[in-house]
Design an enzyme around this catalytic site. Structure first.
Site, PDB file in Angstrom:
ATOM      1  N   HIS A  50       1.086  -0.960   0.005  1.00 22.69           N
ATOM      2  CA  HIS A  50       0.200   0.166  -0.225  1.00 22.69           C
ATOM      3  C   HIS A  50       0.777   0.957   0.006  1.00 22.69           C
ATOM      4  O   HIS A  50       1.128   1.947   1.439  1.00 22.69           O
ATOM      5  CB  HIS A  50      -0.660  -0.074   1.357  1.00 22.69           C
ATOM      6  CG  HIS A  50      -1.901   0.971   0.787  1.00 22.69           C
ATOM      7  ND1 HIS A  50      -2.190   2.040   1.464  1.00 22.69           N
ATOM      8  CD2 HIS A  50      -3.142   0.737   0.401  1.00 22.69           C
ATOM      9  CE1 HIS A  50      -3.390   2.220   1.270  1.00 22.69           C
ATOM     10  NE2 HIS A  50      -3.823   1.735   0.134  1.00 22.69           N
ATOM     11  N   PHE A  51       1.519   1.019  -1.284  1.00 21.89           N
ATOM     12  CA  PHE A  51       2.329   3.016  -1.342  1.00 21.89           C
ATOM     13  C   PHE A  51       3.802   2.384  -1.279  1.00 21.89           C
ATOM     14  O   PHE A  51       4.424   3.612  -0.042  1.00 21.89           O
ATOM     15  CB  PHE A  51       1.370   4.110  -1.558  1.00 21.89           C
ATOM     16  CG  PHE A  51      -0.258   3.925  -1.493  1.00 21.89           C
ATOM     17  CD1 PHE A  51      -0.379   3.400  -2.745  1.00 21.89           C
ATOM     18  CD2 PHE A  51      -0.730   4.096  -1.122  1.00 21.89           C
ATOM     19  CE1 PHE A  51      -1.610   3.654  -3.835  1.00 21.89           C
ATOM     20  CE2 PHE A  51      -1.755   5.382  -1.309  1.00 21.89           C
ATOM     21  CZ  PHE A  51      -2.685   4.419  -2.601  1.00 21.89           C
TER      22      PHE A  51
END
Length: 149
Positions: A50-51
């Site tokens: 997630h990023f």
């Protein structure tokens, strides 16, 4: 109005690492309110995807953390959820994300009972970091039998 730690949380909730999102309960008001804590670490498995260049806690997991705090309120309250039963998240309303939750943050999870009509629980949750609202939502939880595998 005392809190409790991992052992009691683990006894009440079926969740385990990496999907247990309440590390400690700081305050508990029987049948009314709970204040829990999630320490957000860079070692959380979701940060890898997630990023990775700018890691932040997914909003859906913040909502799950609020739901778990609500489940603890439901289980621990006098005349709450009976032994052998669990509560599951059945609805989210009025969800708003106000600021990102980053590695190193301590997420405070405040959940208050709005109403209960067994087996349904309606709760209001606010997640804060350093006193600032990160997310808020109304949650619907439903009591159900624990599935035996």
């Amino acid at each position: 109005m005392h809190g409790f730690g991992y052992q009691e949380i683990a006894a009440l909730l079926p969740h385990r690492f990496p999907f247990q999102f309440v590390d400690r309960v700081l305050e508990f008001e029987d049948g009314h309110r709970i204040l829990g804590v999630k320490n957000v670490s860079i070692n959380e498995p979701y940060f890898r995807g997630h990023f990775p260049e700018q890691p932040l806690m997914p909003g859906v997991l913040i909502c799950e953390a609020l739901a778990q705090a609500g489940a603890l309120l439901a289980h621990r309250s006098t005349d709450g959820v009976a032994a052998g039963r669990v509560v599951v998240l059945t609805g989210l309303d009025h969800v708003r994300f106000r600021r990102p939750v980053l590695p190193g943050d301590q997420l405070q999870l405040e959940v208050a009972l709005l109403k209960r009509h067994r087996p349904l629980w309606r709760l209001r949750g606010i997640a804060r970091v350093d006193g600032h609202i990160a997310a808020e939502a109304e949650l619907s939880l439903t009591e159900t039998e624990r599935i035996q595998l």
